[in-house]
Design a protein around this motif. Structure first.
Motif, PDB file in Angstrom:
ATOM      1  N   ASP A 154     -12.706  14.782 -27.793  1.00 44.93           N
ATOM      2  CA  ASP A 154     -12.648  13.823 -28.896  1.00 44.93           C
ATOM      3  C   ASP A 154     -12.875  14.588 -30.190  1.00 44.93           C
ATOM      4  O   ASP A 154     -13.939  15.143 -30.418  1.00 44.93           O
ATOM      5  CB  ASP A 154     -13.727  12.757 -28.714  1.00 44.93           C
ATOM      6  N   SER A 155     -11.900  14.597 -31.054  1.00 49.18           N
ATOM      7  CA  SER A 155     -11.994  15.346 -32.311  1.00 49.18           C
ATOM      8  C   SER A 155     -12.535  14.507 -33.454  1.00 49.18           C
ATOM      9  O   SER A 155     -12.629  14.962 -34.584  1.00 49.18           O
ATOM     10  CB  SER A 155     -10.613  15.888 -32.706  1.00 49.18           C
ATOM     11  N   SER A 156     -12.905  13.259 -33.182  1.00 49.23           N
ATOM     12  CA  SER A 156     -13.340  12.375 -34.265  1.00 49.23           C
ATOM     13  C   SER A 156     -14.755  12.662 -34.738  1.00 49.23           C
ATOM     14  O   SER A 156     -15.186  12.182 -35.777  1.00 49.23           O
ATOM     15  CB  SER A 156     -13.247  10.916 -33.818  1.00 49.23           C
ATOM     16  N   ASN A 157     -15.519  13.423 -33.943  1.00 54.36           N
ATOM     17  CA  ASN A 157     -16.885  13.815 -34.295  1.00 54.36           C
ATOM     18  C   ASN A 157     -17.843  12.630 -34.409  1.00 54.36           C
ATOM     19  O   ASN A 157     -18.866  12.703 -35.047  1.00 54.36           O
ATOM     20  CB  ASN A 157     -16.910  14.620 -35.612  1.00 54.36           C
ATOM     21  N   ASP A 158     -17.488  11.500 -33.803  1.00 57.27           N
ATOM     22  CA  ASP A 158     -18.437  10.391 -33.821  1.00 57.27           C
ATOM     23  C   ASP A 158     -18.640   9.795 -32.432  1.00 57.27           C
ATOM     24  O   ASP A 158     -19.317   8.801 -32.273  1.00 57.27           O
ATOM     25  CB  ASP A 158     -17.992   9.299 -34.796  1.00 57.27           C
ATOM     26  N   SER A 159     -18.045  10.407 -31.430  1.00 57.56           N
ATOM     27  CA  SER A 159     -18.183  10.033 -30.014  1.00 57.56           C
ATOM     28  C   SER A 159     -17.736   8.610 -29.726  1.00 57.56           C
ATOM     29  O   SER A 159     -18.108   8.029 -28.725  1.00 57.56           O
ATOM     30  CB  SER A 159     -19.626  10.242 -29.523  1.00 57.56           C
ATOM     31  N   THR A 160     -16.904   8.010 -30.613  1.00 55.35           N
ATOM     32  CA  THR A 160     -16.403   6.666 -30.334  1.00 55.35           C
ATOM     33  C   THR A 160     -14.913   6.670 -30.041  1.00 55.35           C
ATOM     34  O   THR A 160     -14.366   5.662 -29.628  1.00 55.35           O
ATOM     35  CB  THR A 160     -16.656   5.727 -31.525  1.00 55.35           C
ATOM     36  N   GLY A 161     -14.239   7.784 -30.282  1.00 58.58           N
ATOM     37  CA  GLY A 161     -12.789   7.769 -30.169  1.00 58.58           C
ATOM     38  C   GLY A 161     -12.273   7.835 -28.756  1.00 58.58           C
ATOM     39  O   GLY A 161     -11.143   7.446 -28.483  1.00 58.58           O
TER      40      GLY A 161
ATOM     41  N   GLU B  84     -13.979   0.101 -38.066  1.00 58.17           N
ATOM     42  CA  GLU B  84     -14.441   1.040 -37.047  1.00 58.17           C
ATOM     43  C   GLU B  84     -15.087   0.315 -35.875  1.00 58.17           C
ATOM     44  O   GLU B  84     -14.899   0.671 -34.719  1.00 58.17           O
ATOM     45  CB  GLU B  84     -15.436   2.030 -37.659  1.00 58.17           C
ATOM     46  N   ARG B  85     -15.825  -0.742 -36.193  1.00 56.79           N
ATOM     47  CA  ARG B  85     -16.506  -1.486 -35.142  1.00 56.79           C
ATOM     48  C   ARG B  85     -15.518  -2.261 -34.285  1.00 56.79           C
ATOM     49  O   ARG B  85     -15.789  -2.553 -33.124  1.00 56.79           O
ATOM     50  CB  ARG B  85     -17.526  -2.433 -35.765  1.00 56.79           C
ATOM     51  N   GLN B  86     -14.370  -2.607 -34.851  1.00 56.75           N
ATOM     52  CA  GLN B  86     -13.373  -3.344 -34.090  1.00 56.75           C
ATOM     53  C   GLN B  86     -12.767  -2.513 -32.962  1.00 56.75           C
ATOM     54  O   GLN B  86     -12.153  -3.054 -32.048  1.00 56.75           O
ATOM     55  CB  GLN B  86     -12.269  -3.859 -35.025  1.00 56.75           C
TER      56      GLN B  86
ATOM     57  N   GLU C 157     -27.255 -15.032 -33.724  1.00 56.84           N
ATOM     58  CA  GLU C 157     -27.875 -15.548 -34.943  1.00 56.84           C
ATOM     59  C   GLU C 157     -26.829 -15.682 -36.053  1.00 56.84           C
ATOM     60  O   GLU C 157     -26.904 -16.574 -36.896  1.00 56.84           O
ATOM     61  CB  GLU C 157     -29.003 -14.619 -35.379  1.00 56.84           C
ATOM     62  N   ASP C 158     -25.855 -14.777 -36.084  1.00 49.52           N
ATOM     63  CA  ASP C 158     -24.784 -14.800 -37.070  1.00 49.52           C
ATOM     64  C   ASP C 158     -23.447 -14.710 -36.349  1.00 49.52           C
ATOM     65  O   ASP C 158     -23.380 -14.306 -35.187  1.00 49.52           O
ATOM     66  CB  ASP C 158     -24.908 -13.607 -38.038  1.00 49.52           C
ATOM     67  N   LEU C 159     -22.391 -15.051 -37.066  1.00 45.82           N
ATOM     68  CA  LEU C 159     -21.046 -14.886 -36.523  1.00 45.82           C
ATOM     69  C   LEU C 159     -20.367 -13.739 -37.258  1.00 45.82           C
ATOM     70  O   LEU C 159     -20.331 -13.713 -38.501  1.00 45.82           O
ATOM     71  CB  LEU C 159     -20.216 -16.157 -36.690  1.00 45.82           C
ATOM     72  N   ILE C 160     -19.852 -12.787 -36.499  1.00 41.87           N
ATOM     73  CA  ILE C 160     -19.178 -11.621 -37.078  1.00 41.87           C
ATOM     74  C   ILE C 160     -17.708 -11.730 -36.718  1.00 41.87           C
ATOM     75  O   ILE C 160     -17.335 -11.660 -35.547  1.00 41.87           O
ATOM     76  CB  ILE C 160     -19.791 -10.314 -36.549  1.00 41.87           C
ATOM     77  N   VAL C 161     -16.878 -11.911 -37.726  1.00 41.25           N
ATOM     78  CA  VAL C 161     -15.470 -12.223 -37.536  1.00 41.25           C
ATOM     79  C   VAL C 161     -14.649 -10.943 -37.455  1.00 41.25           C
ATOM     80  O   VAL C 161     -14.715 -10.079 -38.340  1.00 41.25           O
ATOM     81  CB  VAL C 161     -14.946 -13.101 -38.691  1.00 41.25           C
ATOM     82  N   SER C 162     -13.881 -10.819 -36.392  1.00 43.59           N
ATOM     83  CA  SER C 162     -12.997  -9.677 -36.206  1.00 43.59           C
ATOM     84  C   SER C 162     -11.603 -10.053 -36.693  1.00 43.59           C
ATOM     85  O   SER C 162     -10.952 -10.940 -36.141  1.00 43.59           O
ATOM     86  CB  SER C 162     -12.961  -9.273 -34.728  1.00 43.59           C
ATOM     87  N   TYR C 163     -11.155  -9.369 -37.745  1.00 41.16           N
ATOM     88  CA  TYR C 163      -9.825  -9.625 -38.316  1.00 41.16           C
ATOM     89  C   TYR C 163      -9.450  -8.382 -39.106  1.00 41.16           C
ATOM     90  O   TYR C 163     -10.306  -7.723 -39.697  1.00 41.16           O
ATOM     91  CB  TYR C 163      -9.855 -10.857 -39.235  1.00 41.16           C
ATOM     92  N   PRO C 164      -8.157  -8.011 -39.135  1.00 37.21           N
ATOM     93  CA  PRO C 164      -7.777  -6.742 -39.767  1.00 37.21           C
ATOM     94  C   PRO C 164      -8.035  -6.711 -41.267  1.00 37.21           C
ATOM     95  O   PRO C 164      -7.980  -7.742 -41.953  1.00 37.21           O
ATOM     96  CB  PRO C 164      -6.282  -6.636 -39.457  1.00 37.21           C
ATOM     97  N   THR C 165      -8.317  -5.498 -41.759  1.00 43.16           N
ATOM     98  CA  THR C 165      -8.490  -5.270 -43.190  1.00 43.16           C
ATOM     99  C   THR C 165      -7.301  -4.476 -43.712  1.00 43.16           C
ATOM    100  O   THR C 165      -6.460  -3.988 -42.941  1.00 43.16           O
ATOM    101  CB  THR C 165      -9.779  -4.481 -43.465  1.00 43.16           C
TER     102      THR C 165
ATOM    103  N   THR D 235      -7.166  -1.576 -44.736  1.00 40.63           N
ATOM    104  CA  THR D 235      -7.198  -0.154 -44.416  1.00 40.63           C
ATOM    105  C   THR D 235      -6.568   0.166 -43.063  1.00 40.63           C
ATOM    106  O   THR D 235      -6.371   1.330 -42.731  1.00 40.63           O
ATOM    107  CB  THR D 235      -8.646   0.357 -44.408  1.00 40.63           C
ATOM    108  N   MET D 236      -6.263  -0.862 -42.266  1.00 43.90           N
ATOM    109  CA  MET D 236      -5.740  -0.653 -40.918  1.00 43.90           C
ATOM    110  C   MET D 236      -4.228  -0.506 -40.948  1.00 43.90           C
ATOM    111  O   MET D 236      -3.554  -1.027 -41.852  1.00 43.90           O
ATOM    112  CB  MET D 236      -6.170  -1.808 -40.003  1.00 43.90           C
TER     113      MET D 236
END
Length: 543
Positions: A199-206, A318-320, A330-338, A340-341
């Motif tokens: 993984d070349s992203s250097n954040d271990s999520t790719g 990134e979290r998507q 406790e909260d609602l976190i909405v997944s929808y494109p921005t 930057t995608m």
């Protein structure tokens, strides 16, 4: 006693904050042994039925924690060739600061210099000989090493800030070695990511990595969750539920004019998304619909504050990658494109969060699902959060998809397909997660399975598999949605349909009793007596 255990564990983990420290492991082991001995001295016959339930829960918890620490300590041996001895030397410095052990600047500088030299040697060896392994265990060990070194880096910065500006001699000795060590740790993480993980992203999520726990590991988790089925039997349950879903999908597909080709009907539904900027408005509209429905039909108590006080946030791109759909509680976190995608990623996210599918997601995440749960947990028997389990947390939210389906909440073919997609998805989660952990499926095969069997967008399938196996969830978490829902649904048949308990009373009682494995919840609600060492026995599903 449970409240004390919860607070004590929190204090121990805050003080011994390096998660892979042997000092922390040994301290926790001693604590759990001491508490087990204290619990064993309690006379069960002097407890009322609710305290007996808590006894069984605490007993199982302490035993499982000891076993988990033993397994964790063993797993650290796999990392020794990657991060030792420099990791232990850094942990020693950090723990000296935690205990405020007098440490001279020269001592610390020499320790940091030794760490830097060891990291340099390891970087040279990895660069010369290291290459991405095809062995999943080796790649997961490297993945864990990257995360642990990241943890060390954060702790080391806090360590330096503790002395900086307060102890001038200490700073004089350590400033240059400290900066050199930070640079080396950053280089180490980047090199391990690219050379050992791929993984070349250097954040271990790719990349998607993971370590199967094996059939024995799954059986141990099933025992901890009081599930009286084998992994193979759970897969049979999933296959049976999936067959029901597919049959219902075909019915809805025919109603839309697509015949038996339900995947074509699903494609039609995926394109029923709202335009940019409208998703949060849709969420609030769907939330109001769900709340009005459960209140109108008197299905569960909805406190005023729970209905009023929930916040909405947007999920960062990134979290998507890990959570392609809504998150709630406790909260609602909405997944929808921005903006930057990429164009293709935007379309996949919009199609994956279309209106019919979002309709189920909203009541799952808010009311009567997770938000209502979190509201009640904070107010009733919150001490039982020590025994949190996906079978209770996720099972409750998904159980409502069973109830609302039965009541005809999905009226149109599109709404039915939206609900059935998630029901298929939860069946698939049982299959791919258990088969991965038994070494029968690779991450790529799991992605393909979600695309082919459920109709996922490939990007959302990748996100599902990534978060399932990258270390944040235990082996049974993804199975807990469907299986926990089936357990609560089986309790409903016994207590509401069979014994005449009012539906609202049934639902309110579950929320007020707090978090625990469902078999134990059933015993509590049915006033069944349990003995120490209780083992799972409830067969809640007819195979």
């Amino acid at each position: 006693m449970i409240q004390c255990v919860t607070a004590d564990i929190s204090d121990i983990k805050k003080f011994y904050k390096i998660t892979f420290s042997k000092t922390r492991v040994r301290r926790l082991e001693k604590y759990f042994r001491d508490k087990s001995a204290e619990l064993a001295a309690v006379r069960l016959d002097q407890l009322d039925s609710e305290d007996q339930i808590d006894y069984v829960l605490l007993e199982k918890y302490l035993n499982r924690q000891l076993k988990a620490l033993e397994e964790f300590e063993s797993s650290l041996e796999e990392l020794e060739s990657i991060i030792e001895p420099f990791a232990s030397n850094l942990v020693d410095l950090i723990e000296r600061r935690q205990r405020v052990v007098p440490t001279t600047g020269r001592y610390a500088a020499e320790a940091l210099s030794a760490v830097s030299e060891d990291v340099t040697r390891k970087l040279h060896a990895i660069t010369k000989n290291g290459s991405q392994s095809q062995d999943p265990a080796a790649r997961f060990a490297a993945y864990r090493a990257v995360n642990y070194v990241g943890e060390l880096r954060v702790a080391l910065e806090e360590w330096m800030n503790f002395y900086k500006g307060y102890d001038p001699e200490f700073t004089w000795w350590t400033s240059a070695p400290f900066q050199q060590t930070l640079r080396q740790l950053n280089s180490f993480r980047a090199t391990v990511n690219s050379r050992l993980i791929g993984d070349s992203s250097n954040d271990s999520t790719g990349d998607i990595v993971g370590q199967p726990v094996g059939r024995s590991g799954i059986l141990a988790d099933l025992d901890a969750q009081f599930i009286a089925y084998s992994p193979e039997e759970l897969i049979k349950i999933a296959d049976k539920e999936y067959a029901w879903c597919e049959n219902e999908m075909i019915k809805a597909s025919r109603a839309l004019g697509y015949g038996v080709d339900w995947r074509a009907a699903l494609e039609h539904v995926k394109n029923l998304y709202v335009e940019p900027g409208q998703q949060t408005r849709l969420v609030h509209e769907l939330s109001a619909e769900a709340v009005a429905y459960v209140k109108h039909h008197d299905l569960v108590t909805v406190p005023v504050i729970a209905e009023e006080c929930w916040r909405t946030f947007m999920m960062e791109p990134e979290r998507q990658k890990v959570n392609p759909f809504f998150l709630g509680g406790e909260d609602l976190i909405v997944s929808y494109p921005t903006d930057t995608m990429s164009h293709s990623d935007k379309l996949m996210s919009m199609r994956g969060n279309n209106r019919p599918m979002s309709r189920s997601t909203v009541f799952h995440e808010l009311i009567p699902g997770h938000h209502l749960q979190m509201h009640m947990i904070a107010r009733y028997r919150s001490y039982r959060s020590l025994f949190t389990t996906p079978f209770w947390i996720e099972g409750w939210a998904f159980y409502w998809e069973f109830v609302l389906w039965d009541r005809g909440f999905a009226e149109t073919p599109e709404e039915k397909i939206g609900m059935l997609f998630w029901r298929m998805h939860r069946c698939a989660r049982i299959v791919f997660s258990l088969k991965f952990h038994m070494g029968q499926m690779t991450p790529q095969e799991c992605i393909d399975y979600l695309v082919e069997k459920v109709g996922h967008e490939r990007a959302t399938a990748e996100g599902e598999v990534r978060r399932s196996f990258n270390g944040d969830y235990n082996a049974l978490y993804q199975a807990g949605y469907m299986l926990g829902a089936l357990q609560i649904y089986a309790m409903r048949k016994e207590m509401v349909e069979g014994a005449g308990m009012p539906e609202k009373e049934f639902h309110d009682r579950i929320l007020k009793e707090g978090e625990m494995p469902i078999e134990i919840l059933r015993a509590l609600m049915q006033d069944r007596k349990l003995q120490p060492g209780h083992k799972a026995a409830w067969e809640f599903y007819d195979l």
